[in-house]
Design an enzyme around this catalytic site. Structure first.
Site, PDB file in Angstrom:
ATOM      1  N   LYS A  36      50.249-102.103   9.783  1.00 52.67           N
ATOM      2  CA  LYS A  36      49.574-101.018  10.497  1.00 52.67           C
ATOM      3  C   LYS A  36      50.053-100.899  11.940  1.00 52.67           C
ATOM      4  O   LYS A  36      50.153 -99.783  12.466  1.00 52.67           O
ATOM      5  CB  LYS A  36      48.057-101.186  10.443  1.00 52.67           C
ATOM      6  CG  LYS A  36      47.490-102.352  11.210  1.00 52.67           C
ATOM      7  CD  LYS A  36      45.987-102.406  11.060  1.00 52.67           C
ATOM      8  CE  LYS A  36      45.387-103.585  11.795  1.00 52.67           C
ATOM      9  NZ  LYS A  36      45.568-103.518  13.257  1.00 52.67           N
ATOM     10  N   THR A  37      50.369-102.025  12.599  1.00 53.04           N
ATOM     11  CA  THR A  37      50.872-101.940  13.977  1.00 53.04           C
ATOM     12  C   THR A  37      52.207-101.207  14.002  1.00 53.04           C
ATOM     13  O   THR A  37      52.471-100.389  14.890  1.00 53.04           O
ATOM     14  CB  THR A  37      51.020-103.342  14.588  1.00 53.04           C
ATOM     15  OG1 THR A  37      49.767-104.032  14.499  1.00 53.04           O
ATOM     16  CG2 THR A  37      51.445-103.257  16.041  1.00 53.04           C
ATOM     17  N   ASP A 224      43.008 -97.990  16.675  1.00 51.65           N
ATOM     18  CA  ASP A 224      43.285 -99.094  15.759  1.00 51.65           C
ATOM     19  C   ASP A 224      41.985 -99.840  15.459  1.00 51.65           C
ATOM     20  O   ASP A 224      41.028 -99.770  16.233  1.00 51.65           O
ATOM     21  CB  ASP A 224      44.311-100.035  16.415  1.00 51.65           C
ATOM     22  CG  ASP A 224      44.844-101.079  15.447  1.00 51.65           C
ATOM     23  OD1 ASP A 224      44.644-100.925  14.224  1.00 51.65           O
ATOM     24  OD2 ASP A 224      45.456-102.050  15.913  1.00 51.65           O
ATOM     25  N   GLU A 225      41.954-100.575  14.340  1.00 49.59           N
ATOM     26  CA  GLU A 225      40.780-101.365  13.930  1.00 49.59           C
ATOM     27  C   GLU A 225      39.512-100.495  13.956  1.00 49.59           C
ATOM     28  O   GLU A 225      38.459-100.901  14.454  1.00 49.59           O
ATOM     29  CB  GLU A 225      40.603-102.593  14.834  1.00 49.59           C
ATOM     30  CG  GLU A 225      41.799-103.518  14.902  1.00 49.59           C
ATOM     31  CD  GLU A 225      42.021-104.322  13.618  1.00 49.59           C
ATOM     32  OE1 GLU A 225      41.277-104.092  12.639  1.00 49.59           O
ATOM     33  OE2 GLU A 225      42.923-105.184  13.603  1.00 49.59           O
ATOM     34  N   GLN A 255      37.624-105.078   6.085  1.00 51.69           N
ATOM     35  CA  GLN A 255      37.800-106.044   7.166  1.00 51.69           C
ATOM     36  C   GLN A 255      36.831-105.793   8.321  1.00 51.69           C
ATOM     37  O   GLN A 255      37.072-106.220   9.446  1.00 51.69           O
ATOM     38  CB  GLN A 255      39.247-106.005   7.673  1.00 51.69           C
ATOM     39  CG  GLN A 255      40.258-106.419   6.616  1.00 51.69           C
ATOM     40  CD  GLN A 255      41.664-106.485   7.155  1.00 51.69           C
ATOM     41  OE1 GLN A 255      42.009-107.345   7.968  1.00 51.69           O
ATOM     42  NE2 GLN A 255      42.515-105.578   6.705  1.00 51.69           N
ATOM     43  N   ARG A 611      44.779-114.163   5.651  1.00 52.43           N
ATOM     44  CA  ARG A 611      45.545-114.574   6.838  1.00 52.43           C
ATOM     45  C   ARG A 611      46.788-115.368   6.449  1.00 52.43           C
ATOM     46  O   ARG A 611      47.682-115.564   7.260  1.00 52.43           O
ATOM     47  CB  ARG A 611      44.701-115.457   7.772  1.00 52.43           C
ATOM     48  CG  ARG A 611      43.476-114.839   8.437  1.00 52.43           C
ATOM     49  CD  ARG A 611      43.751-113.522   9.103  1.00 52.43           C
ATOM     50  NE  ARG A 611      43.502-112.411   8.184  1.00 52.43           N
ATOM     51  CZ  ARG A 611      43.952-111.187   8.373  1.00 52.43           C
ATOM     52  NH1 ARG A 611      44.685-110.906   9.423  1.00 52.43           N
ATOM     53  NH2 ARG A 611      43.693-110.225   7.497  1.00 52.43           N
TER      54      ARG A 611
END
Length: 736
Positions: A36-37, A224-225, A255, A611
């Site tokens: 996503k980044t 973002d997020e 998330q 993770r």
């Protein structure tokens, strides 16, 4: 409009659709490890290069400074230095930037201080003492009162609103404390973290011309997020995108794990309702984990009501099964983790590739003890941060006073640091006296020095002289450092206050460590001066106030990371252990009465499992000590969701009917010990050996450990001395 295909070349089909979205509301549902980044950075580059959008008309909001720095770095690599004019940062940093310029329009002073967690607790302690007397902060802990205040602020409730809603005495007291706390903040020309967002929202709502100026400026707003936004953040983003309507939200409902910070998963779930005509793009390809890990994680999250149907996939292959270990207790659990890490490092992995995650901070104690016992390097993320250390807080308080002398928390912190004959009784008298005049302590002393106020009643002349001497020193420092850099100002403060001698008086051992921290602070100031020479000391303090735990995480350190599941969000490791898979631990006992809370525990588990890149270990304990007794909780319901074919069992008797009943699942055959890579070789002191990674060395000693042989080898060069298990270490005898 120009075209630059190089921006799209490294992207998969779904990422390209997201990057090239022409305009209007866009929701990018980005699974873990889906890049996503990269997508946000390439979308920014595409807007600049292919849609001719000026970088200064782009706003990109992230949730950590670390993520903002990475986003800016990636965008700069694609666009060039001109991207510097784009606004990129956390919601808090963007809010500060707006308030520094336009805050005075709603009464926010331009040079406001930013109160961190410790400052807020200190101020609330003063407030509770004012309201309830000397034991007020003991009867009602400041942290719990601040939690209520923070919740009200994130719900955009004023002190008057909170008082109206209060239905119990603790709530009524918290509402009264809220009102007094806000009054004290105003007197100190300070804002806390919640106020930064709340005041920015108030500015945009109440001053239409300012809102219009910012909303017209930002042609594209990217968040973002998005699953972690709260109501205030959502409203800020909505208002900033209100003119052009180009809002890109990137996130994953699976998330969303910060409801205790007032994050609301419904905000991302309602995106299509709130922004009609929105385009939705699913990013399902994972670049981080193995398919086995993804399948195991998805089996846990699938039962969540907020889960959106999708299929996470990877081309990294199936990988190996998830290891499941049932320990006797938390000590046995920690020993298992240590043994596995020893095996992994013997096979060539670095300590820095390993993370151990847990639900609550208290679970780190047995792990830390095991790592210390086995002399294994580790770092605890979320422990005492550098900027929370006493000497660093002292000097930062001095620096804050030079920018804003009305900062009452900073003033009281260093009033007698180093000691200058001002005891607690004098400090209390000063606080009561200044409060009686509705003035900050500094302003009251200014009035006293100018003959405009009577001295505090009951103070001896010596105490009064000490107060005026401190006040005079502050004024001298303000004048002497008015145009100085942050580093030079710090040097001046240390010298004028005699702070080095103050630390030296504590003894050699304490002095060396604390003085080193002072030098680290100076290095940070120096680096800031080199990078930002225009904003000076105020900018340096602002940057430090907005630093979060995860921003200080250094992935290059070669030590095992111990970290909570919440703090691990956004990080990745080749090897992950998640300990404490029991009912009441994970999921936490506080989630049992609420479906929403239990769903968040599932999401937290999902975040932790995803993770890892290569290896995942899950542990549960038959018994676990808590509050002075041992609890025997059943294994977590989340383990029962994972198909048996994705697991391999390691630990206690898996074949017994009792164990099978406890698990509630059919387990694969037990894996008693890690399978050796090759037959164990025998080694002796003085023998020359070769290791595939460390090169040649000489055996120093050997000893038997749990049915294995630990071989200590002195390798040539930087590898130095290593302790290796013979069963796993790829050691070969070298004939000489």
């Amino acid at each position: 409009m120009t075209r630059d295909d190089s921006i799209l070349e490294p992207l998969n089909p779904a990422q390209r659709v997201a990057v090239t979205h022409p305009g209007g509301p866009l929701l990018i549902v980005a699974g873990p490890g889906s890049g996503k980044t990269r997508v946000i950075a390439h979308r920014i580059a595409w807007l600049v290069r292919c849609r001719d959008v000026w970088p200064s008309r782009i706003l990109a909001v992230t949730f950590t400074n670390k993520a903002a720095a990475e986003m800016r770095e990636r965008a700069e690599a694609l666009v060039g230095p001109e991207i510097a004019s784009a606004w990129m940062g956390t919601f808090h940093r963007i809010a500060v930037r707006i308030l520094r310029v336009d805050g005075p329009a709603i009464g926010v002073p331009q040079h406001f201080a930013i109160y961190d967690d410790a400052d807020q607790q200190s101020l609330m302690k003063q407030v509770l003492t004012d309201l309830l007397g000397g034991d007020g902060a003991k009867r009602f802990p400041p942290r719990s009162v601040l939690a209520s205040v923070s919740r009200w602020k994130n719900e955009t409730l004023s002190p008057a609103d909170a008082a109206t809603k209060a239905s119990t005495y603790p709530e009524e007291l918290a509402a009264r404390a809220y009102a007094r706390y806000q009054q004290r903040l105003r007197e100190a020309h300070a804002l806390d973290f919640d106020d930064l967002l709340l005041e920015a929202l108030r500015l945009l709502r109440d001053v239409p011309e300012i809102r219009l100026r910012y909303a017209e400026r930002f042609r594209h707003v990217l968040v973002d997020e998005y699953q972690d936004t709260n109501l205030v953040q959502y409203e800020i983003a909505r208002l900033l995108a209100s003119v052009h309507g180009n809002i890109t939200a990137v996130g994953d409902p699976d998330q969303s794990i910060y409801s205790w910070r007032s994050a609301d998963v419904r905000i991302i779930l309602n995106f299509e309702r709130d922004f009609p005509g929105a385009t939705v793009v699913l990013l399902e390809q994972n670049y981080r984990s193995t398919q086995t890990v993804l399948d195991a994680a998805e089996s846990v999250i699938r039962a969540s009501e907020s889960h959106r149907a999708r299929h996470l996939w990877t081309d990294r292959g199936a990988g190996i099964p998830v290891t499941l270990y049932e320990a006797l207790d938390e000590v046995n659990e920690a020993e298992f983790v240590v043994r596995q890490v020893q095996s992994l490092t013997a096979a060539g992995r670095r300590y820095g590739e390993v993370a151990v995650m847990y639900r609550t901070n208290g679970q780190s104690r047995p792990l830390e003890e095991a790592f210390v016992l086995h002399r294994m390097p580790y770092r605890l993320v979320g422990g005492l941060r550098f900027y929370e250390r006493r000497e660093v807080k002292d000097l930062m308080a001095y620096l804050r006073l030079l920018v804003n002398p009305f900062d009452s928390v900073a003033f009281l912190r260093v009033l007698n640091v180093p000691p200058r004959g001002i005891g607690q009784k004098t400090a209390d008298a000063l606080t009561r006296w200044s409060a009686s005049m509705n003035l900050p302590a500094y302003a009251a002393l200014q009035a006293l020095a100018a003959g405009e106020a009577p001295p505090p009643a009951g103070l001896a002349k010596r105490a009064l002289d000490a107060l005026l001497a401190f006040h005079g020193m502050l004024n001298s420092l303000v004048e002497a450092t008015r145009a100085s850099s942050a580093a030079h100002t710090l040097d001046t403060v240390v010298e004028a206050a005699g702070y080095r001698a103050h630390l030296a008086a504590e003894g050699d051992e304490a002095f060396e460590e604390r003085w080193e921290n002072v030098q680290q602070l100076r290095s940070a100031a120096e680096q800031y001066d080199e990078r930002e020479d225009e904003r000076g000391l105020a900018g340096f303090l602002e940057e430090l106030a907005l630093v979060a735990d995860v921003d200080t995480y250094d992935s290059r350190a070669d030590a095992v990371t111990l970290i909570t599941l919440h703090a691990a969000k956004g990080l990745e490791f080749p090897v992950v252990f998640i300990v404490g898979f029991e009912e009441g631990v994970l999921p936490h006992v506080r989630s049992f009465d609420s479906r929403e809370a239990l769903d968040e525990e599932r999401r937290l588990c999902f975040v932790g499992m995803t993770r890892t890149k290569d290896l995942l270990f899950l542990t549960t304990a038959y018994g676990r000590s808590a509050f002075g007794s041992t609890a025997h909780n059943p294994p977590s319901r989340f383990l029962r969701d994972i198909p048996a074919e994705l697991l391999r069992y390691h630990g206690r008797d898996a074949a017994s009917p009792t164990a099978a009943a406890r698990w509630g699942i059919r387990l694969p055959p037990p894996l008693r010990e890690p399978e050796p890579a090759r037959p164990r070789a025998e080694f002796a002191a003085g023998q020359h050996v070769r290791h595939a990674k460390f090169g040649e060395g000489v055996v120093v000693s050997t000893r038997h450990v749990s049915g294995d042989t630990e071989v200590t080898v002195a390798f040539v060069g930087e590898a130095g001395v290593k302790r290796l298990l013979a069963s796993f270490a790829p050691l070969e005898a070298v004939l000489r």
